[in-house]
Motif scaffolding. Structure first.
Motif, PDB file in Angstrom:
ATOM      1  N   ARG A 163       6.234  10.892   4.521  1.00 51.16           N
ATOM      2  CA  ARG A 163       7.431  10.076   4.600  1.00 51.16           C
ATOM      3  C   ARG A 163       8.324  10.494   5.753  1.00 51.16           C
ATOM      4  N   ALA A 164       8.239  11.687   6.183  1.00 49.64           N
ATOM      5  CA  ALA A 164       9.099  12.164   7.262  1.00 49.64           C
ATOM      6  C   ALA A 164       8.526  11.852   8.636  1.00 49.64           C
ATOM      7  N   GLN A 165       7.387  11.127   8.717  1.00 48.64           N
ATOM      8  CA  GLN A 165       6.770  10.843   9.998  1.00 48.64           C
ATOM      9  C   GLN A 165       7.659   9.922  10.828  1.00 48.64           C
ATOM     10  N   PHE A 194      -9.463   3.326   9.370  1.00 47.42           N
ATOM     11  CA  PHE A 194      -8.286   3.646  10.170  1.00 47.42           C
ATOM     12  C   PHE A 194      -7.393   4.599   9.385  1.00 47.42           C
ATOM     13  N   ALA A 195      -7.256   5.809   9.907  1.00 47.07           N
ATOM     14  CA  ALA A 195      -6.529   6.856   9.189  1.00 47.07           C
ATOM     15  C   ALA A 195      -5.037   6.836   9.486  1.00 47.07           C
ATOM     16  N   ASP A 196      -4.664   6.558  10.744  1.00 48.40           N
ATOM     17  CA  ASP A 196      -3.254   6.599  11.129  1.00 48.40           C
ATOM     18  C   ASP A 196      -2.679   5.205  10.991  1.00 48.40           C
ATOM     19  N   VAL A 197      -2.177   4.887   9.804  1.00 47.49           N
ATOM     20  CA  VAL A 197      -1.712   3.543   9.488  1.00 47.49           C
ATOM     21  C   VAL A 197      -0.343   3.597   8.833  1.00 47.49           C
ATOM     22  N   VAL A 198       0.394   2.496   8.979  1.00 43.54           N
ATOM     23  CA  VAL A 198       1.700   2.344   8.331  1.00 43.54           C
ATOM     24  C   VAL A 198       1.802   0.930   7.784  1.00 43.54           C
ATOM     25  N   THR A 199       2.753   0.736   6.885  1.00 49.08           N
ATOM     26  CA  THR A 199       2.987  -0.579   6.293  1.00 49.08           C
ATOM     27  C   THR A 199       4.354  -1.094   6.708  1.00 49.08           C
ATOM     28  N   LEU A 217       0.834  -1.189   0.000  1.00 47.04           N
ATOM     29  CA  LEU A 217       0.000   0.000   0.000  1.00 47.04           C
ATOM     30  C   LEU A 217       0.873   1.245   0.000  1.00 47.04           C
ATOM     31  N   VAL A 218       0.485   2.216  -0.769  1.00 46.38           N
ATOM     32  CA  VAL A 218       1.168   3.499  -0.786  1.00 46.38           C
ATOM     33  C   VAL A 218       0.172   4.530  -0.345  1.00 46.38           C
ATOM     34  N   GLY A 219       0.542   5.353   0.646  1.00 46.78           N
ATOM     35  CA  GLY A 219      -0.504   6.147   1.251  1.00 46.78           C
ATOM     36  C   GLY A 219      -0.193   7.582   1.483  1.00 46.78           C
ATOM     37  N   ASP A 220      -1.055   8.134   2.353  1.00 44.79           N
ATOM     38  CA  ASP A 220      -1.032   9.553   2.610  1.00 44.79           C
ATOM     39  C   ASP A 220      -0.171   9.943   3.801  1.00 44.79           C
ATOM     40  N   VAL A 221       0.421   8.942   4.515  1.00 51.06           N
ATOM     41  CA  VAL A 221       1.258   9.267   5.650  1.00 51.06           C
ATOM     42  C   VAL A 221       2.536   9.916   5.153  1.00 51.06           C
ATOM     43  N   TRP A 223       9.685  -0.083   6.804  1.00 55.30           N
ATOM     44  CA  TRP A 223       8.453   0.611   7.186  1.00 55.30           C
ATOM     45  C   TRP A 223       8.160   1.689   6.150  1.00 55.30           C
ATOM     46  N   ASP A 224       6.926   1.683   5.639  1.00 50.05           N
ATOM     47  CA  ASP A 224       6.526   2.617   4.595  1.00 50.05           C
ATOM     48  C   ASP A 224       5.133   3.157   4.870  1.00 50.05           C
ATOM     49  N   PRO A 225       4.750   4.236   4.164  1.00 53.81           N
ATOM     50  CA  PRO A 225       3.386   4.759   4.314  1.00 53.81           C
ATOM     51  C   PRO A 225       2.349   3.741   3.845  1.00 53.81           C
ATOM     52  N   ALA A 226       1.138   3.870   4.354  1.00 51.31           N
ATOM     53  CA  ALA A 226       0.006   3.045   3.933  1.00 51.31           C
ATOM     54  C   ALA A 226      -1.136   3.958   3.509  1.00 51.31           C
ATOM     55  N   THR A 227      -2.011   3.436   2.655  1.00 56.11           N
ATOM     56  CA  THR A 227      -3.162   4.211   2.216  1.00 56.11           C
ATOM     57  C   THR A 227      -4.026   4.601   3.404  1.00 56.11           C
ATOM     58  N   SER A 228      -4.367   5.858   3.462  1.00 52.35           N
ATOM     59  CA  SER A 228      -5.189   6.362   4.567  1.00 52.35           C
ATOM     60  C   SER A 228      -6.453   7.005   4.010  1.00 52.35           C
ATOM     61  N   PRO A 229      -7.650   6.613   4.518  1.00 53.83           N
ATOM     62  CA  PRO A 229      -7.837   5.581   5.544  1.00 53.83           C
ATOM     63  C   PRO A 229      -7.826   4.173   4.954  1.00 53.83           C
ATOM     64  N   THR A 230      -7.475   3.208   5.799  1.00 58.22           N
ATOM     65  CA  THR A 230      -7.649   1.802   5.445  1.00 58.22           C
ATOM     66  C   THR A 230      -9.040   1.387   5.920  1.00 58.22           C
ATOM     67  N   VAL A 231      -9.871   0.935   4.991  1.00 54.74           N
ATOM     68  CA  VAL A 231     -11.285   0.674   5.264  1.00 54.74           C
ATOM     69  C   VAL A 231     -11.478  -0.805   5.576  1.00 54.74           C
TER      70      VAL A 231
END
Length: 493
Positions: free
Chosen positions: A28-30, A191-196, A22-26, A177-185
């Motif tokens: 990258r600098a988080q 779930f909006a605050d997600v990571v992969t 998944l590639v998401g809205d989180v 660890w990478d960003p995940a699509t937000s929200p994951t339904v």
């Protein structure tokens, strides 16, 4: 692909996976800590529904074992899938890093060429452990490569005897660890605050006794939600989405809500309670007691603590305990014993008395050698048959599938003016005819002794009916015929 590859794919995908990265809205600098996105603890469970693919329709993950060690706290996942029983031993190290310590493996899934279909489980221990996440990491810039060069030994229980095999494991494990699509339904919610977390396995397994070898080359991913853990899992061609979970004692997601109690009251024949009912000072001869504290548990155990002053010594701690049981005639049998030392002399204390509703004195006998003295301790017994229970609210404690659910709540049980903290557990079963059965057990907080068992049925708050209320207070079982005036405070969702 060998059975070993398939077995390891199932195992690793169960623990780590969505079918697609998944590639998401989180951003990258988080900067995150793994413990915030994978909260582990005793009793944590996640229940999933299949949303794509051809695998089993349900998936259940849970923590079955928690151990505190010098290096950190370790958690064992009990993961049954089809005919495979797997366990992954994770650890949050003392510095906050997340590592994979070991994997329990069914050897029939691991090696194709073992004779006579043996039964055995081996544990592959990673030395050093596989680092899955540093204590603090930057999403999109956190990659760790761990070489693997180890072996493990297992005893195979076959029909012709025990066989010991050594399995060598070589390769490497890479985590990222990478960003995940937000929200994951998911059915449990969005779930909006997600990571992969991605895991690349490149491992070769070799067993020389029966000349077996297999290789795993797989890239696995899974999505984690902050404060929730697993929210999406992939196994082979199947994707599973979270339906419900219990994490840190908090239910999350799709739990059907039904009518239930937040309070219960009834009347029993009066019982005597001495909890907190002793006066603070008492004197007889050279013996003086101060700071007297008397406890009387619902389980029928009493304890008297005080400070003794005597011409030979002052400020001596005294503690005696024993049964304080309710009798059928409404009185209370108190038997307390204990001892202390004043200088070199042993002082024995004893209470052996039947307390009735009008009693105002508890006779404490103190004995030094052949001499004894009775210290009269003032008491103000509570005599009441009015029982009132209030609950904070029953919440699910298990995410397991099925029609029977497990719920729990803290509460307060009062007998007259005396209040006790309690924990109530409920087994709630939804029947096919639309009725629901409720079975409750009440225990004093911190105790394993049941002091109240109750059963009820309902289809709504309006017809919530108790069929059994069976109290056992101060060791006295109250028969059903003596429990009257049962009323429940029921809430409808």
């Amino acid at each position: 692909m060998t059975r070993l590859v398939r077995g390891w794919m199932v195992m690793a995908l169960l623990w780590l996976g969505t079918a697609l990265p998944l590639v998401g809205d989180v951003a990258r600098a988080q900067t995150i800590s793994p413990v915030d996105y994978l909260p582990l603890g005793e009793g944590a469970e996640w229940q999933f529904d299949r949303v794509a693919g051809t695998g089993e329709s349900k998936l259940h993950l849970e923590i079955t074992e928690v151990n505190v060690t010098e290096t950190g706290t370790r958690y064992l996942f009990d993961i049954p899938v089809e005919d495979v029983h797997l366990g992954m031993r994770l650890e949050y190290a003392t510095d906050g890093s997340l590592v994979l310590r070991a994997i329990q493996i069914d050897l029939n899934e691991l090696l194709d060429d073992l004779p006579l279909d043996p039964g055995a489980t081996g544990e592959l221990q990673f030395v050093p452990p596989v680092l899955l996440g540093a204590p603090s990491l930057v999403v999109g810039n956190a990659v760790t490569v761990t070489p693997v060069d180890t072996d493990f030994e297992a005893e195979l229980d076959t029909s012709i005897g025990d066989v010991t095999v050594d399995v060598q494991v070589n390769g490497m494990v890479t985590s990222a660890w990478d960003p995940a699509t937000s929200p994951t339904v998911t059915p449990a919610g969005d779930f909006a605050d997600v990571v992969t977390l991605s895991l690349d396995l490149a491992l070769t397994f070799t067993e020389d006794e029966f000349d077996s070898e297999a290789t795993v080359n797989e890239r696995l991913t899974f999505v984690l939600g902050r404060g929730v853990g697993f929210v999406q899992v992939g196994i082979g061609d199947s994707t599973y989405a979270l339906n419900r979970a219990v994490v840190n004692g908090v239910p999350i997601g799709n739990f059907p809500q039904y009518e239930d109690i937040v309070g219960l009251a009834f009347t029993i024949p009066p019982v005597i309670c001495l909890e907190g009912r002793a006066r603070g000072e008492a004197t007889s001869g050279d013996f003086s007691l101060r700071d007297i504290r008397l406890t009387h548990a619902l389980t029928g155990k009493a304890q008297l603590d005080a400070v003794l002053d005597h011409p030979l010594a002052s400020g001596v701690a005294v503690s005696i305990d024993g049964p304080a049981k309710a009798r059928k005639d409404g009185r209370l049998k108190v038997e307390l014993e204990g001892k202390t030392v004043v200088l070199d002399q042993k002082v024995k204390f004893r209470v052996d008395q039947i307390v009735d509703p009008t009693s105002t004195i508890l006779d404490l006998t103190a004995k030094i050698g052949s001499a004894s003295v009775v210290i009269p301790i003032g008491i103000e017994p509570v005599v009441s048959g009015a029982v009132d229970i209030g609950l904070d609210g029953l919440v699910d404690q298990s995410a397991e599938p099925g029609t029977e659910r497990k719920l729990v709540s803290d509460g307060r049980l009062r007998i007259g003016d005396v209040e006790y903290p309690v924990v109530v557990k409920e087994k709630l079963k939804a029947k096919k005819d639309g009725t629901r059965s409720h079975v409750y057990t009440f225990k004093p907080t911190g105790s394993d002794t049941v002091v109240l068992h109750a059963e009820a049925t309902s289809t709504s708050a309006a017809d919530f009916t108790f069929s059994k209320v069976k109290p056992t207070f101060f060791k006295r079982e109250i028969p059903k015929s003596e429990v009257t005036g049962v009323t429940a405070d029921v809430v409808q969702p």
